[in-house]
Design a protein around this motif. Structure first.
Motif, short mmCIF file in Angstrom:
data_model
loop_
_atom_site.label_atom_id
_atom_site.label_comp_id
_atom_site.label_asym_id
_atom_site.label_seq_id
_atom_site.Cartn_x
_atom_site.Cartn_y
_atom_site.Cartn_z
N LEU A 236 0.82 -1.22 0.00
CA LEU A 236 0.00 0.00 0.00
C LEU A 236 0.85 1.27 0.00
O LEU A 236 0.33 2.37 0.13
N GLY A 237 2.16 1.11 -0.18
CA GLY A 237 3.03 2.28 -0.25
C GLY A 237 2.72 3.18 -1.43
O GLY A 237 2.94 4.40 -1.38
N ALA A 238 2.19 2.60 -2.52
CA ALA A 238 1.84 3.41 -3.69
C ALA A 238 0.74 4.41 -3.35
O ALA A 238 0.69 5.51 -3.91
N GLU A 239 -0.14 4.02 -2.44
CA GLU A 239 -1.19 4.96 -2.02
C GLU A 239 -0.61 6.13 -1.23
O GLU A 239 -1.11 7.25 -1.31
N TYR A 240 0.43 5.86 -0.46
CA TYR A 240 1.09 6.94 0.28
C TYR A 240 1.73 7.94 -0.68
O TYR A 240 1.69 9.16 -0.44
N ASP B 167 -0.95 10.50 -1.83
CA ASP B 167 -1.77 11.15 -0.80
C ASP B 167 -3.08 10.45 -0.48
O ASP B 167 -4.01 11.07 0.04
N LYS B 168 -3.17 9.17 -0.75
CA LYS B 168 -4.37 8.43 -0.38
C LYS B 168 -4.26 7.81 1.01
O LYS B 168 -5.26 7.33 1.56
N ARG B 169 -3.07 7.80 1.55
CA ARG B 169 -2.83 7.06 2.80
C ARG B 169 -1.81 7.81 3.64
O ARG B 169 -0.81 8.31 3.12
N ASP B 170 -2.07 7.84 4.93
CA ASP B 170 -1.16 8.47 5.88
C ASP B 170 -0.03 7.50 6.21
O ASP B 170 -0.23 6.29 6.28
N PRO C 191 4.18 -7.68 -8.95
CA PRO C 191 3.26 -6.74 -9.61
C PRO C 191 3.37 -5.31 -9.10
O PRO C 191 2.70 -4.41 -9.61
N GLY C 192 4.22 -5.09 -8.10
CA GLY C 192 4.29 -3.79 -7.44
C GLY C 192 4.57 -2.60 -8.36
O GLY C 192 3.94 -1.55 -8.22
N PRO C 193 5.52 -2.72 -9.31
CA PRO C 193 5.77 -1.56 -10.18
C PRO C 193 4.55 -1.14 -10.99
O PRO C 193 4.34 0.05 -11.24
N ILE D 42 0.01 6.30 -9.82
CA ILE D 42 0.56 7.57 -10.31
C ILE D 42 -0.27 8.09 -11.48
O ILE D 42 -0.52 9.30 -11.59
N ALA D 43 -0.71 7.19 -12.35
CA ALA D 43 -1.53 7.61 -13.49
C ALA D 43 -2.83 8.27 -13.01
O ALA D 43 -3.27 9.28 -13.58
#
Length: 432
Positions: free
Chosen positions: A78-82, A85-88, A196-198, A205-206
């Motif tokens: 869930l680091g991609a959400e951070y 700005d979707k995740r603290d 699948p992370g990248p 990001i898109a």
């Protein structure tokens, strides 16, 4: 008794025991030995923390010491959400208070050496004796594979694949990039953490660009000809971001199209590959990976840079009485994911419990479940069941399920919630 142990094995190995193992109270199995056996765990990520808590419930009389240099663990899922700005950050950061409350000794120190002859682990300040040692050290990077790239430049062209600092660097660069800018990403074609992370990062990001920088674009220069869940990702990109059209903010260039990056020109902010020279305002290079440097320094790694193990017990094939779990392990067929790491942790805990109690070892079953968040209301998933092959030491695929391409719209929405639930269960199972 055999049937009961088989049920327990499946419960531990497939993740069905997340909720119970995550609670303070859990199943306690009586042990057959009176003495205080010692287990030292090196590394406090998902693998190490899950193992320690699983073994605590299986063997409450074992003395468990977990050595982790950092007082807090910042996780990758869930680091991609951070980044967007979707995740603290607090939702991705965990401490070890609950493990200590359960009687696990927590040592915040750096492990330096495994002394296999004396059976103790040396840290910067002390020694810790063990009957069994479990290494969950994670990954390190090969920064030299791309010409012109090195560890120092990772603070300028971040990988953001490990640790909070790297994520913060990439996040700052994304937010400061002007509308109309270009993001370049690259990924290796060898084994790495979260296959699948990248592509989940590309998706997140898109979506961010679509909402906040509509004239910007992302170009993914890939060293692979194909990537995990490609058809599902590309369908999501087509639906959400116009992939394949002139309006798309995603361009993927695979190895067949010349996307393998061979050089970074830091002064001009360019990546070089057979497909051409690409200039980026933000450059996110995910380097090749291998087991943490601690494992190499202690003779646990093989020629491929990962740690060969007996897939029945996760015991090292290099050093007896030492087990390697999580991303550092070369566990045959099993991907390097957080879910697979927690599964290995439970299998290893049960194996050590059996060894300590002179009980026969089981043929373990493994499982991996991976959700990828392609947008705020759109996720895809894959789940795979495995069984250890005692003859080959490989982990064979028994069954696999992936989000169908003809799924109804509400399934993609439902899988978003399933992704969050899985993350919460893994975090509870590991850190309480």
């Amino acid at each position: 008794m055999i049937d009961e142990r088989r049920k327990l094995l499946k419960w531990l190995a497939t993740g069905a025991g997340f909720a119970v193992l995550g609670a303070v109270a859990g199943p306690v199995i009586k042990t057959a030995y009176p003495e205080k056996l010692r287990v030292v765990v090196i590394g406090g990520g998902f693998a190490g923390a899950t193992f320690a808590r699983a073994l605590r419930r299986l063997d409450p009389n074992v003395h468990i010491t977990l050595i982790e240099e950092n007082p807090q663990y910042h996780c990758g899922p869930l680091g991609a959400e951070y980044l967007v700005d979707k995740r603290d950050e607090k939702t991705l950061t965990f401490d070890y208070k609950n493990l200590a409350f359960e009687g696990i000794t927590i040592v915040h120190d750096r492990a330096i050496k495994i002394n296999a002859e004396k059976k103790h682990v040396e840290t910067r300040t002390s020694n810790y004796k063990y009957d069994r040692c479990v290494v969950a050290a994670g990954i390190s990077f090969d920064f030299e594979h791309i010409k012109g790239y090195n560890q120092e430049l990772a603070d300028v062209f971040p990988h953001a694949w490990k640790g909070a600092k790297q994520l913060d660097i990439l996040k700052k660069q994304l937010h400061e990039m002007p509308d109309g800018g270009t993001i370049l990403m690259s990924a290796p074609n060898t084994e790495y953490r979260c296959p699948p992370g990248p592509y989940e990062r590309v998706s997140q990001i898109a979506e961010y660009l679509k909402e906040h920088k509509p004239n910007a674009k992302l170009i993914f220069l890939d060293s692979k000809e194909r990537f995990p869940k490609q058809a599902q990702f590309e369908l999501a990109w087509t639906r959400l971001y116009g992939y394949g059209t002139e309006k798309s903010n995603i361009q993927w260039i695979g190895a067949k199209q010349g996307g393998t990056v061979t050089e970074l020109r830091a002064d001009t902010r360019e990546l070089i590959c057979a497909a051409g020279t690409f200039k980026g305002d933000v450059i996110n290079i995910i380097p090749r990976q291998k087991a943490d440097l601690f494992t190499a320094a202690n003779g646990l790694t093989g020629d491929n840079g990962w740690c060969p193990v007996n897939t029945q017990t996760l015991e090292s094939l290099k050093i007896p009485d030492v087990h390697v779990i999580g991303d550092a392990a070369d566990a045959q067929s099993l991907p390097k994911s957080a879910f697979a790491a927690t599964c290995q942790a439970r299998v290893c805990a049960l194996a050590i419990h059996s060894i300590f109690n002179n009980r026969p070892l089981m043929t373990p079953e493994y499982m991996n479940v991976c959700f990828s968040l392609c947008g705020t209301h759109y996720a895809i998933s894959v789940s795979v069941n495995y069984r250890q092959n005692p003859e080959s030491n490989k982990v064979d695929i028994v069954s696999a399920n992936i989000t169908p391409l003809d799924s109804p719209a509400d399934q993609y929405v439902s899988e978003v919630q399933s992704a969050y639930s899985l993350f919460d269960n893994m975090a509870t199972g590991a850190f309480g």
